[in-house]
Design a protein around this motif. Structure first.
Motif, PDB file in Angstrom:
ATOM      1  N   GLN A 143       0.962  -0.988  -0.155  1.00 26.82           N
ATOM      2  CA  GLN A 143       0.173  -0.388   0.206  1.00 26.82           C
ATOM      3  C   GLN A 143       1.317   0.804  -0.227  1.00 26.82           C
ATOM      4  N   LYS A 144       0.612   2.124  -0.603  1.00 28.06           N
ATOM      5  CA  LYS A 144       0.972   3.347  -0.493  1.00 28.06           C
ATOM      6  C   LYS A 144       1.013   4.410   0.995  1.00 28.06           C
ATOM      7  N   VAL A 145       1.591   4.990   1.400  1.00 31.98           N
ATOM      8  CA  VAL A 145       1.836   5.538   2.794  1.00 31.98           C
ATOM      9  C   VAL A 145      -0.039   6.737   2.593  1.00 31.98           C
ATOM     10  N   HIS A 146      -0.330   7.336   3.168  1.00 31.89           N
ATOM     11  CA  HIS A 146      -0.993   7.782   3.888  1.00 31.89           C
ATOM     12  C   HIS A 146      -0.636   9.315   3.560  1.00 31.89           C
ATOM     13  N   PRO A 147      -1.279  10.201   3.207  1.00 27.76           N
ATOM     14  CA  PRO A 147      -0.409  11.661   3.840  1.00 27.76           C
ATOM     15  C   PRO A 147      -0.185  11.487   4.448  1.00 27.76           C
ATOM     16  N   GLN A 148      -1.199  12.204   5.477  1.00 27.36           N
ATOM     17  CA  GLN A 148      -1.510  12.068   6.857  1.00 27.36           C
ATOM     18  C   GLN A 148      -0.140  11.509   7.899  1.00 27.36           C
ATOM     19  N   ASP A 149       0.057   9.786   7.378  1.00 32.42           N
ATOM     20  CA  ASP A 149       0.864   9.405   8.408  1.00 32.42           C
ATOM     21  C   ASP A 149       2.637   9.412   7.917  1.00 32.42           C
ATOM     22  N   LEU A 150       2.639  10.348   6.617  1.00 30.36           N
ATOM     23  CA  LEU A 150       4.053  10.853   6.346  1.00 30.36           C
ATOM     24  C   LEU A 150       4.049  11.658   7.052  1.00 30.36           C
ATOM     25  N   ARG A 151       3.166  12.834   7.387  1.00 31.16           N
ATOM     26  CA  ARG A 151       2.761  14.141   8.175  1.00 31.16           C
ATOM     27  C   ARG A 151       3.265  13.467   9.369  1.00 31.16           C
ATOM     28  N   ILE A 152       2.496  12.987  10.645  1.00 32.63           N
ATOM     29  CA  ILE A 152       2.403  12.244  11.630  1.00 32.63           C
ATOM     30  C   ILE A 152       4.168  11.773  11.649  1.00 32.63           C
ATOM     31  N   LYS A 153       4.850  10.646  11.023  1.00 29.34           N
ATOM     32  CA  LYS A 153       5.962  10.814  11.231  1.00 29.34           C
ATOM     33  C   LYS A 153       6.663  11.758  11.024  1.00 29.34           C
ATOM     34  N   ASN A 154       6.681  12.876  10.316  1.00 32.17           N
ATOM     35  CA  ASN A 154       7.374  13.804   9.467  1.00 32.17           C
ATOM     36  C   ASN A 154       7.610  14.593  11.295  1.00 32.17           C
ATOM     37  N   ILE A 155       6.646  14.818  11.719  1.00 35.80           N
ATOM     38  CA  ILE A 155       6.622  15.619  12.679  1.00 35.80           C
ATOM     39  C   ILE A 155       6.803  15.044  13.778  1.00 35.80           C
ATOM     40  N   ARG A 156       7.167  13.709  14.063  1.00 38.51           N
ATOM     41  CA  ARG A 156       7.579  12.975  14.997  1.00 38.51           C
ATOM     42  C   ARG A 156       9.000  12.771  15.206  1.00 38.51           C
ATOM     43  N   THR A 157       9.659  12.830  13.679  1.00 35.77           N
ATOM     44  CA  THR A 157      10.427  12.859  13.599  1.00 35.77           C
ATOM     45  C   THR A 157      11.683  14.362  13.820  1.00 35.77           C
ATOM     46  N   LEU A 158      10.328  15.094  13.259  1.00 31.40           N
ATOM     47  CA  LEU A 158      11.252  16.764  13.702  1.00 31.40           C
ATOM     48  C   LEU A 158      11.002  16.796  15.676  1.00 31.40           C
ATOM     49  N   LEU A 159      10.354  16.589  15.524  1.00 26.72           N
ATOM     50  CA  LEU A 159      10.311  15.999  17.733  1.00 26.72           C
ATOM     51  C   LEU A 159      10.898  15.480  18.386  1.00 26.72           C
ATOM     52  N   ASP A 160      11.732  15.025  17.022  1.00 24.63           N
ATOM     53  CA  ASP A 160      12.327  13.517  18.351  1.00 24.63           C
ATOM     54  C   ASP A 160      11.655  12.665  19.330  1.00 24.63           C
ATOM     55  N   TYR A 161      10.652  12.644  19.409  1.00 23.93           N
ATOM     56  CA  TYR A 161       9.394  12.165  19.662  1.00 23.93           C
ATOM     57  C   TYR A 161       9.376  10.753  19.486  1.00 23.93           C
ATOM     58  N   PRO A 162       9.460   9.537  20.680  1.00 24.22           N
ATOM     59  CA  PRO A 162      10.363   8.040  20.419  1.00 24.22           C
ATOM     60  C   PRO A 162       8.544   7.303  20.375  1.00 24.22           C
ATOM     61  N   LEU A 163       9.046   6.385  19.357  1.00 26.97           N
ATOM     62  CA  LEU A 163       8.253   5.894  18.334  1.00 26.97           C
ATOM     63  C   LEU A 163       7.501   5.273  19.998  1.00 26.97           C
ATOM     64  N   ASP A 164       7.739   4.375  20.699  1.00 23.30           N
ATOM     65  CA  ASP A 164       7.405   3.304  21.557  1.00 23.30           C
ATOM     66  C   ASP A 164       6.088   4.309  22.484  1.00 23.30           C
ATOM     67  N   LEU A 165       5.821   5.629  22.528  1.00 23.22           N
ATOM     68  CA  LEU A 165       5.217   6.938  22.765  1.00 23.22           C
ATOM     69  C   LEU A 165       4.323   6.894  22.250  1.00 23.22           C
ATOM     70  N   VAL A 166       4.216   7.156  20.913  1.00 20.49           N
ATOM     71  CA  VAL A 166       3.141   7.722  19.718  1.00 20.49           C
ATOM     72  C   VAL A 166       2.607   6.043  20.048  1.00 20.49           C
ATOM     73  N   LYS A 167       2.961   4.931  20.005  1.00 20.58           N
ATOM     74  CA  LYS A 167       2.812   3.842  19.104  1.00 20.58           C
ATOM     75  C   LYS A 167       1.235   3.679  20.986  1.00 20.58           C
ATOM     76  N   GLU A 168       1.579   4.252  21.855  1.00 21.18           N
ATOM     77  CA  GLU A 168       1.212   3.671  22.994  1.00 21.18           C
ATOM     78  C   GLU A 168       0.082   5.180  23.335  1.00 21.18           C
ATOM     79  N   TRP A 169       0.395   6.055  22.623  1.00 24.50           N
ATOM     80  CA  TRP A 169      -1.189   7.099  22.938  1.00 24.50           C
ATOM     81  C   TRP A 169      -2.078   6.452  22.005  1.00 24.50           C
ATOM     82  N   LEU A 170      -1.619   5.749  20.713  1.00 23.28           N
ATOM     83  CA  LEU A 170      -2.172   5.545  19.609  1.00 23.28           C
ATOM     84  C   LEU A 170      -3.370   3.878  19.754  1.00 23.28           C
ATOM     85  N   GLU A 171      -2.871   3.262  20.606  1.00 22.36           N
ATOM     86  CA  GLU A 171      -3.179   2.118  21.181  1.00 22.36           C
ATOM     87  C   GLU A 171      -4.403   3.035  22.415  1.00 22.36           C
ATOM     88  N   PHE A 172      -4.205   3.867  22.990  1.00 19.26           N
ATOM     89  CA  PHE A 172      -5.229   4.217  24.110  1.00 19.26           C
ATOM     90  C   PHE A 172      -5.905   4.839  23.028  1.00 19.26           C
TER      91      PHE A 172
END
Length: 135
Positions: A106-135
């Motif tokens: 599947q192509k990566v949805h533009p929203q997914d890329l935007r979230i990834k770019n923001i997470r990378t820019l802010l150096d936010y840990p992927l584990d915390l993003v996953k935890e928040w999304l699961e919540f």
């Protein structure tokens, strides 16, 4: 697929949604005809999938089979879609759990890329993003 807006459907191979979709899709011979994909709420957090012929509005049904050979069903559907069965490893041939298999690239949805770019820019840990999304 055509829809009134962009929708992202994410479902693991081991979910009731994916299994009910695969069972119904396994009875479809001609995927060039329009289909309606409906998410049907079950109890609590369970979601099932119903497929309908878009022209006749009739439901495409197949009896639930919890012991179905999902790998074979996926390969058969993919071959009718014009893909090759070699793109999906056989469940028996791979050490990867079936829930980890990717059915269709599947192509990566533009929203997914935007979230990834923001997470990378802010150096936010992927584990915390996953935890928040699961919540």
């Amino acid at each position: 697929m055509n829809a009134d807006e962009v929708y992202v459907i994410r479902s693991g191979v081991e979910t009731n949604f994916a299994k009910s979709f695969l069972l119904a899709a396994s009875d479809i011979q001609d995927f060039s005809k329009l289909l309606i994909i409906a998410a049907i709420a079950g109890e609590q957090n369970t979601v099932f999938c119903n497929l309908y012929d878009a022209v006749t509005k009739s439901r495409i049904e197949r009896e639930w089979d919890k012991n179905a050979d999902w790998g074979t069903i996926i390969n058969n559907i993919q071959s009718r879609l014009g893909g090759t069965s070699s793109t999906i490893p056989s469940i028996a041939e791979t050490p990867v759990a079936p829930a980890k298999l990717s059915v269709v690239p599947q192509k990566v949805h533009p929203q997914d890329l935007r979230i990834k770019n923001i997470r990378t820019l802010l150096d936010y840990p992927l584990d915390l993003v996953k935890e928040w999304l699961e919540f």
